[in-house]
Design an enzyme around this catalytic site. Structure first.
Site, mmCIF file in Angstrom:
data_model
loop_
_atom_site.group_PDB
_atom_site.id
_atom_site.type_symbol
_atom_site.label_atom_id
_atom_site.label_comp_id
_atom_site.label_asym_id
_atom_site.label_seq_id
_atom_site.Cartn_x
_atom_site.Cartn_y
_atom_site.Cartn_z
ATOM 1 N N GLU A 100 0.790 -1.244 0.000
ATOM 2 C CA GLU A 100 0.000 0.000 0.000
ATOM 3 C C GLU A 100 0.820 1.291 0.000
ATOM 4 O O GLU A 100 0.505 2.232 0.725
ATOM 5 C CB GLU A 100 -0.964 -0.007 1.202
ATOM 6 C CG GLU A 100 -1.871 -1.224 1.232
ATOM 7 C CD GLU A 100 -2.805 -1.288 2.446
ATOM 8 O OE1 GLU A 100 -2.641 -0.496 3.376
ATOM 9 O OE2 GLU A 100 -3.697 -2.150 2.448
ATOM 10 N N GLU A 119 -6.129 -10.795 -0.993
ATOM 11 C CA GLU A 119 -6.947 -10.564 0.209
ATOM 12 C C GLU A 119 -8.436 -10.571 -0.135
ATOM 13 O O GLU A 119 -9.210 -9.750 0.357
ATOM 14 C CB GLU A 119 -6.555 -9.228 0.873
ATOM 15 C CG GLU A 119 -5.070 -9.103 1.169
ATOM 16 C CD GLU A 119 -4.686 -7.844 1.966
ATOM 17 O OE1 GLU A 119 -5.588 -7.192 2.531
ATOM 18 O OE2 GLU A 119 -3.481 -7.524 2.007
HETATM 19 C C1 HAH Z 1 -5.536 -4.584 4.151
HETATM 20 N N1 HAH Z 1 -5.689 -3.175 3.972
HETATM 21 C C2 HAH Z 1 -4.149 -4.928 4.698
HETATM 22 O O1 HAH Z 1 -3.269 -5.229 3.641
HETATM 23 C C3 HAH Z 1 -4.176 -6.114 5.655
HETATM 24 O O2 HAH Z 1 -2.902 -6.269 6.208
HETATM 25 C C4 HAH Z 1 -5.180 -5.900 6.756
HETATM 26 O O3 HAH Z 1 -5.191 -7.025 7.639
HETATM 27 C C5 HAH Z 1 -6.507 -5.660 6.176
HETATM 28 C C6 HAH Z 1 -6.633 -5.060 4.981
HETATM 29 C C7 HAH Z 1 -6.861 -2.785 3.282
HETATM 30 C C8 HAH Z 1 -7.312 -1.389 3.467
HETATM 31 C C9 HAH Z 1 -6.700 -0.493 4.313
HETATM 32 O O4 HAH Z 1 -5.633 -0.841 5.013
HETATM 33 C C10 HAH Z 1 -7.176 0.829 4.440
HETATM 34 C C11 HAH Z 1 -8.255 1.240 3.755
HETATM 35 C C12 HAH Z 1 -8.878 0.336 2.923
HETATM 36 C C13 HAH Z 1 -8.416 -0.963 2.804
#
Ligand code: HAH
Length: 333
Positions: A137, A244
Protein backbone atom coordinates in the site's frame (compact mmCIF):
# COMPACT_ATOMS: atom_id res chain seq x y z
CA UNK A 1 -28.67 -23.29 -5.08
CA UNK A 2 -29.07 -26.34 -2.88
CA UNK A 3 -26.36 -27.01 -0.33
CA UNK A 4 -24.67 -30.35 -0.34
CA UNK A 5 -22.12 -30.06 2.46
CA UNK A 6 -21.18 -33.73 2.50
CA UNK A 7 -20.45 -33.84 -1.19
CA UNK A 8 -18.51 -30.59 -1.36
CA UNK A 9 -15.31 -31.14 -3.33
CA UNK A 10 -12.07 -29.67 -2.01
CA UNK A 11 -11.79 -26.15 -3.44
CA UNK A 12 -8.00 -26.19 -3.63
CA UNK A 13 -8.01 -29.59 -5.27
CA UNK A 14 -10.38 -28.58 -8.05
CA UNK A 15 -8.18 -25.54 -8.69
CA UNK A 16 -4.76 -27.12 -8.21
CA UNK A 17 -3.84 -27.09 -11.90
CA UNK A 18 -4.64 -23.38 -12.09
CA UNK A 19 -3.72 -21.53 -8.89
CA UNK A 20 -3.33 -21.97 -5.17
CA UNK A 21 -6.33 -21.29 -2.95
CA UNK A 22 -5.31 -19.47 0.20
CA UNK A 23 -6.78 -18.14 3.43
CA UNK A 24 -5.57 -15.52 5.87
CA UNK A 25 -5.57 -16.90 9.40
CA UNK A 26 -4.90 -15.82 12.97
CA UNK A 27 -4.38 -17.93 16.11
CA UNK A 28 -8.15 -17.97 16.80
CA UNK A 29 -9.23 -19.09 13.30
CA UNK A 30 -6.34 -21.54 13.10
CA UNK A 31 -7.91 -23.32 16.08
CA UNK A 32 -11.60 -22.88 15.16
CA UNK A 33 -11.41 -23.46 11.43
CA UNK A 34 -8.83 -26.24 11.35
CA UNK A 35 -10.93 -28.82 9.52
CA UNK A 36 -12.19 -26.32 6.94
CA UNK A 37 -8.69 -24.97 6.29
CA UNK A 38 -7.22 -28.44 5.89
CA UNK A 39 -9.88 -29.48 3.42
CA UNK A 40 -10.22 -26.50 1.11
CA UNK A 41 -7.00 -24.45 1.24
CA UNK A 42 -3.43 -25.15 0.18
CA UNK A 43 -1.90 -21.77 1.06
CA UNK A 44 -1.97 -19.78 4.29
CA UNK A 45 -1.16 -16.17 5.12
CA UNK A 46 -0.84 -14.58 8.55
CA UNK A 47 -3.53 -11.92 8.90
CA UNK A 48 -1.34 -10.05 11.41
CA UNK A 49 1.28 -12.33 12.87
CA UNK A 50 4.06 -11.56 10.38
CA UNK A 51 3.59 -7.79 10.44
CA UNK A 52 6.41 -5.58 11.72
CA UNK A 53 4.74 -4.63 15.03
CA UNK A 54 4.05 -8.27 15.89
CA UNK A 55 7.41 -9.77 14.97
CA UNK A 56 9.69 -6.90 15.96
CA UNK A 57 7.98 -4.79 18.66
CA UNK A 58 11.24 -3.31 20.02
CA UNK A 59 14.59 -2.81 18.33
CA UNK A 60 16.23 -5.57 20.39
CA UNK A 61 13.24 -7.90 20.59
CA UNK A 62 11.86 -10.29 17.96
CA UNK A 63 8.88 -12.52 18.69
CA UNK A 64 8.25 -15.29 16.18
CA UNK A 65 6.01 -17.42 18.40
CA UNK A 66 2.71 -16.95 16.54
CA UNK A 67 4.35 -16.87 13.11
CA UNK A 68 6.21 -20.12 13.84
CA UNK A 69 2.96 -21.76 14.97
CA UNK A 70 1.32 -20.83 11.66
CA UNK A 71 4.30 -22.23 9.73
CA UNK A 72 4.10 -25.47 11.71
CA UNK A 73 0.34 -25.84 11.04
CA UNK A 74 0.87 -25.24 7.33
CA UNK A 75 3.85 -27.55 6.99
CA UNK A 76 2.16 -30.39 8.91
CA UNK A 77 -0.67 -30.23 6.38
CA UNK A 78 1.52 -29.78 3.31
CA UNK A 79 0.21 -26.25 2.77
CA UNK A 80 2.27 -23.44 1.24
CA UNK A 81 2.75 -20.09 3.00
CA UNK A 82 2.46 -16.59 1.51
CA UNK A 83 4.21 -13.88 3.54
CA UNK A 84 2.51 -10.59 4.50
CA UNK A 85 4.10 -8.01 4.87
CA UNK A 86 7.58 -6.49 5.23
CA UNK A 87 7.27 -2.73 4.67
CA UNK A 88 4.00 -0.86 5.25
CA UNK A 89 2.88 2.49 6.72
CA UNK A 90 0.50 0.71 9.17
CA UNK A 91 1.18 -1.72 12.02
CA UNK A 92 4.81 -0.64 12.17
CA UNK A 93 6.04 0.41 15.61
CA UNK A 94 7.04 4.03 16.21
CA UNK A 95 10.55 3.07 17.41
CA UNK A 96 11.52 2.20 13.83
CA UNK A 97 11.52 5.86 12.84
CA UNK A 98 12.94 7.42 16.01
CA UNK A 99 16.32 7.94 17.60
CA UNK A 100 17.10 7.86 21.35
CA UNK A 101 16.21 11.57 21.50
CA UNK A 102 12.73 10.91 20.10
CA UNK A 103 13.61 12.74 16.88
CA UNK A 104 13.34 11.10 13.44
CA UNK A 105 16.40 9.02 12.50
CA UNK A 106 18.37 9.70 9.32
CA UNK A 107 18.02 7.81 6.05
CA UNK A 108 21.00 5.53 6.63
CA UNK A 109 19.75 4.45 10.05
CA UNK A 110 16.23 3.78 8.79
CA UNK A 111 17.42 1.75 5.81
CA UNK A 112 19.73 -0.18 8.14
CA UNK A 113 16.78 -1.02 10.38
CA UNK A 114 14.68 -2.01 7.38
CA UNK A 115 17.45 -4.31 6.19
CA UNK A 116 17.94 -5.96 9.60
CA UNK A 117 14.22 -6.55 9.93
CA UNK A 118 13.83 -7.98 6.45
CA UNK A 119 16.88 -10.21 6.79
CA UNK A 120 15.67 -11.54 10.14
CA UNK A 121 12.14 -12.32 8.95
CA UNK A 122 12.74 -13.46 5.36
CA UNK A 123 15.91 -15.27 6.43
CA UNK A 124 14.12 -17.20 9.19
CA UNK A 125 11.62 -18.68 6.72
CA UNK A 126 13.97 -18.92 3.73
CA UNK A 127 12.82 -21.59 1.28
CA UNK A 128 9.54 -22.08 3.16
CA UNK A 129 7.55 -19.02 2.03
CA UNK A 130 6.84 -18.95 -1.71
CA UNK A 131 6.00 -15.24 -1.95
CA UNK A 132 6.30 -12.13 0.23
CA UNK A 133 4.40 -8.87 0.02
CA UNK A 134 7.65 -6.90 0.19
CA UNK A 135 5.83 -3.56 0.16
CA UNK A 136 2.17 -2.98 1.01
CA UNK A 137 0.00 0.00 0.00
CA UNK A 138 2.67 2.58 -0.88
CA UNK A 139 0.61 4.28 -3.60
CA UNK A 140 -1.53 7.36 -2.77
CA UNK A 141 -5.30 6.98 -3.07
CA UNK A 142 -5.94 10.55 -4.09
CA UNK A 143 -4.21 13.51 -5.66
CA UNK A 144 -1.46 13.72 -8.23
CA UNK A 145 1.23 12.25 -6.01
CA UNK A 146 2.18 8.72 -6.96
CA UNK A 147 3.22 7.74 -3.42
CA UNK A 148 1.43 8.25 -0.12
CA UNK A 149 3.07 10.18 2.70
CA UNK A 150 4.66 7.94 5.30
CA UNK A 151 7.68 8.03 7.60
CA UNK A 152 9.38 5.49 5.33
CA UNK A 153 9.09 7.94 2.46
CA UNK A 154 9.77 11.21 4.28
CA UNK A 155 12.90 9.84 5.98
CA UNK A 156 14.37 7.39 3.45
CA UNK A 157 13.08 8.93 0.21
CA UNK A 158 11.02 7.36 -2.58
CA UNK A 159 13.53 4.61 -3.19
CA UNK A 160 12.65 2.97 0.15
CA UNK A 161 10.38 0.77 -1.97
CA UNK A 162 13.15 -0.54 -4.19
CA UNK A 163 15.34 -1.08 -1.11
CA UNK A 164 12.72 -3.31 0.52
CA UNK A 165 12.72 -5.57 -2.54
CA UNK A 166 16.51 -5.59 -2.73
CA UNK A 167 16.93 -6.61 0.91
CA UNK A 168 14.27 -9.32 0.65
CA UNK A 169 15.92 -10.69 -2.49
CA UNK A 170 19.31 -10.84 -0.71
CA UNK A 171 17.71 -12.77 2.15
CA UNK A 172 15.92 -15.34 -0.05
CA UNK A 173 16.80 -15.18 -3.75
CA UNK A 174 14.22 -17.86 -4.63
CA UNK A 175 11.26 -16.15 -3.03
CA UNK A 176 8.79 -14.31 -5.30
CA UNK A 177 8.43 -10.68 -4.22
CA UNK A 178 5.21 -8.70 -4.61
CA UNK A 179 3.94 -5.17 -4.53
CA UNK A 180 0.47 -5.41 -2.89
CA UNK A 181 -2.35 -2.83 -2.83
CA UNK A 182 -6.11 -2.21 -2.50
CA UNK A 183 -8.48 -0.31 -4.82
CA UNK A 184 -6.23 -2.00 -7.37
CA UNK A 185 -9.06 -2.28 -9.93
CA UNK A 186 -10.15 1.38 -9.93
CA UNK A 187 -8.69 3.02 -13.06
CA UNK A 188 -6.95 5.99 -11.38
CA UNK A 189 -5.23 3.93 -8.67
CA UNK A 190 -4.57 1.13 -11.16
CA UNK A 191 -2.57 3.48 -13.35
CA UNK A 192 -0.54 4.71 -10.38
CA UNK A 193 0.26 1.15 -9.32
CA UNK A 194 1.16 0.37 -12.92
CA UNK A 195 3.54 3.36 -13.07
CA UNK A 196 5.21 2.47 -9.78
CA UNK A 197 5.80 -1.14 -10.79
CA UNK A 198 6.95 -0.13 -14.27
CA UNK A 199 9.54 2.19 -12.69
CA UNK A 200 10.71 -0.53 -10.33
CA UNK A 201 11.17 -2.90 -13.27
CA UNK A 202 13.03 -0.24 -15.26
CA UNK A 203 15.38 0.23 -12.29
CA UNK A 204 16.01 -3.54 -12.19
CA UNK A 205 14.41 -3.92 -8.78
CA UNK A 206 13.80 -7.63 -8.03
CA UNK A 207 10.00 -7.54 -8.19
CA UNK A 208 8.14 -10.60 -9.45
CA UNK A 209 4.48 -9.83 -9.02
CA UNK A 210 1.56 -7.57 -8.28
CA UNK A 211 -0.78 -8.43 -5.43
CA UNK A 212 -4.36 -7.40 -6.07
CA UNK A 213 -5.92 -7.26 -2.61
CA UNK A 214 -9.46 -7.61 -3.99
CA UNK A 215 -11.42 -6.22 -1.04
CA UNK A 216 -14.54 -6.08 -3.19
CA UNK A 217 -18.27 -5.84 -2.56
CA UNK A 218 -21.53 -6.83 -4.29
CA UNK A 219 -21.56 -3.69 -6.42
CA UNK A 220 -18.01 -2.61 -7.02
CA UNK A 221 -15.57 -2.72 -8.70
CA UNK A 222 -17.19 -3.62 -12.00
CA UNK A 223 -16.13 -6.78 -13.77
CA UNK A 224 -14.73 -4.80 -16.70
CA UNK A 225 -12.50 -2.81 -14.36
CA UNK A 226 -11.24 -6.00 -12.72
CA UNK A 227 -10.48 -7.49 -16.12
CA UNK A 228 -8.71 -4.33 -17.23
CA UNK A 229 -6.60 -4.30 -14.05
CA UNK A 230 -5.54 -7.93 -14.53
CA UNK A 231 -4.58 -7.24 -18.15
CA UNK A 232 -2.69 -4.09 -17.27
CA UNK A 233 -0.63 -5.71 -14.51
CA UNK A 234 -0.06 -8.84 -16.58
CA UNK A 235 1.28 -6.64 -19.40
CA UNK A 236 4.23 -5.77 -17.13
CA UNK A 237 5.37 -9.37 -17.52
CA UNK A 238 4.72 -10.14 -13.86
CA UNK A 239 2.80 -12.75 -11.96
CA UNK A 240 -0.51 -11.75 -10.35
CA UNK A 241 -1.72 -12.95 -6.98
CA UNK A 242 -5.19 -12.20 -5.66
CA UNK A 243 -4.07 -11.62 -2.08
CA UNK A 244 -6.95 -10.56 0.21
CA UNK A 245 -10.20 -11.51 -1.49
CA UNK A 246 -13.50 -10.87 0.25
CA UNK A 247 -16.94 -9.88 -1.07
CA UNK A 248 -18.59 -7.52 1.41
CA UNK A 249 -22.41 -7.55 1.29
CA UNK A 250 -22.41 -3.77 1.84
CA UNK A 251 -21.59 -1.05 -0.65
CA UNK A 252 -18.65 0.95 0.74
CA UNK A 253 -20.87 3.98 1.48
CA UNK A 254 -23.51 1.79 3.19
CA UNK A 255 -23.18 2.30 6.95
CA UNK A 256 -26.32 0.34 8.04
CA UNK A 257 -25.90 -1.65 11.24
CA UNK A 258 -29.33 -3.29 11.64
CA UNK A 259 -28.94 -6.54 9.70
CA UNK A 260 -28.90 -9.83 11.62
CA UNK A 261 -28.27 -11.93 8.53
CA UNK A 262 -27.64 -11.33 4.81
CA UNK A 263 -30.84 -10.76 2.82
CA UNK A 264 -31.88 -13.16 0.02
CA UNK A 265 -30.99 -10.44 -2.47
CA UNK A 266 -27.49 -10.11 -0.98
CA UNK A 267 -26.98 -13.87 -1.19
CA UNK A 268 -28.10 -13.94 -4.81
CA UNK A 269 -25.84 -11.04 -5.76
CA UNK A 270 -22.92 -12.58 -3.89
CA UNK A 271 -23.35 -15.85 -5.79
CA UNK A 272 -23.38 -14.00 -9.10
CA UNK A 273 -20.34 -11.90 -8.19
CA UNK A 274 -18.31 -14.87 -7.00
CA UNK A 275 -19.28 -16.85 -10.09
CA UNK A 276 -18.17 -14.08 -12.43
CA UNK A 277 -14.91 -13.19 -10.67
CA UNK A 278 -13.84 -16.83 -10.49
CA UNK A 279 -14.71 -17.26 -14.18
CA UNK A 280 -12.39 -14.30 -14.77
CA UNK A 281 -9.64 -15.82 -12.60
CA UNK A 282 -9.88 -19.03 -14.63
CA UNK A 283 -9.67 -17.06 -17.86
CA UNK A 284 -6.43 -15.42 -16.66
CA UNK A 285 -4.99 -18.47 -14.90
CA UNK A 286 -1.83 -18.13 -17.04
CA UNK A 287 -1.02 -15.01 -14.98
CA UNK A 288 -2.87 -15.56 -11.69
CA UNK A 289 -0.95 -18.08 -9.62
CA UNK A 290 -2.56 -17.69 -6.21
CA UNK A 291 -6.01 -16.65 -4.94
CA UNK A 292 -6.09 -15.92 -1.19
CA UNK A 293 -9.21 -14.99 0.75
CA UNK A 294 -8.75 -12.60 3.69
CA UNK A 295 -10.27 -15.20 5.98
CA UNK A 296 -12.05 -18.51 5.33
CA UNK A 297 -15.61 -18.59 6.71
CA UNK A 298 -18.20 -16.05 7.85
CA UNK A 299 -17.67 -16.65 11.59
CA UNK A 300 -14.62 -14.36 11.42
CA UNK A 301 -13.77 -11.49 9.08
CA UNK A 302 -11.86 -8.24 9.59
CA UNK A 303 -14.92 -6.64 7.90
CA UNK A 304 -16.85 -7.16 11.18
CA UNK A 305 -14.80 -4.16 12.32
CA UNK A 306 -14.25 -2.27 9.05
CA UNK A 307 -15.39 0.26 7.93
CA UNK A 308 -18.13 0.11 10.60
CA UNK A 309 -17.12 -1.17 14.03
CA UNK A 310 -19.13 -4.10 15.34
CA UNK A 311 -21.20 -4.66 12.18
CA UNK A 312 -21.37 -8.29 11.03
CA UNK A 313 -20.45 -9.10 7.43
CA UNK A 314 -20.67 -12.33 5.44
CA UNK A 315 -18.03 -12.09 2.71
CA UNK A 316 -16.85 -15.69 2.14
CA UNK A 317 -17.80 -18.98 0.45
CA UNK A 318 -18.42 -20.75 3.77
CA UNK A 319 -21.02 -19.75 6.37
CA UNK A 320 -20.66 -19.21 10.12
CA UNK A 321 -20.88 -22.98 10.68
CA UNK A 322 -18.30 -23.64 7.93
CA UNK A 323 -20.88 -25.06 5.52
CA UNK A 324 -20.43 -24.23 1.82
CA UNK A 325 -22.74 -21.37 0.81
CA UNK A 326 -24.51 -21.11 -2.53
CA UNK A 327 -21.54 -19.09 -3.76
CA UNK A 328 -19.22 -22.05 -3.11
CA UNK A 329 -20.99 -24.13 -5.75
CA UNK A 330 -20.91 -21.23 -8.17
CA UNK A 331 -17.12 -20.83 -8.15
CA UNK A 332 -16.43 -24.44 -9.11
CA UNK A 333 -15.01 -24.77 -12.62
C1 HAH B 1 -5.54 -4.58 4.15
N1 HAH B 1 -5.69 -3.18 3.97
C2 HAH B 1 -4.15 -4.93 4.70
O1 HAH B 1 -3.27 -5.23 3.64
C3 HAH B 1 -4.18 -6.11 5.65
O2 HAH B 1 -2.90 -6.27 6.21
C4 HAH B 1 -5.18 -5.90 6.76
O3 HAH B 1 -5.19 -7.02 7.64
C5 HAH B 1 -6.51 -5.66 6.18
C6 HAH B 1 -6.63 -5.06 4.98
C7 HAH B 1 -6.86 -2.78 3.28
C8 HAH B 1 -7.31 -1.39 3.47
C9 HAH B 1 -6.70 -0.49 4.31
O4 HAH B 1 -5.63 -0.84 5.01
C10 HAH B 1 -7.18 0.83 4.44
C11 HAH B 1 -8.25 1.24 3.76
C12 HAH B 1 -8.88 0.34 2.92
C13 HAH B 1 -8.42 -0.96 2.80
Amino acid sequence: MTEKPDEAPSLCRVYEDRFRIGAAVNPWTLAKQQALLRRHFNSLTAENEMKFERIHPLEDRYDFTAADALMAFAEEGGMAVRGHTLVWHNQTPAWVFKGPDGEPVDRTTLLGRMRSHIHAVVGRYKGRIYAWDAVNEAVADEGDDLLRESPWRSIAGDDYIGKAFEYAHEADPDCRLFYNDYNESFPAKREKIYRLVEELKRDNVPIHGVGMQAHWNLFSPGLDDIREAIERYASLGLEIHITELDMSVFAFEDRRTDLQRPTEEMQRLQEERYASVFALFREYAAYIKSVTFWGAADDYTWLDGFPVKGRKNWPFLFDELHRPKGAFWDVLP
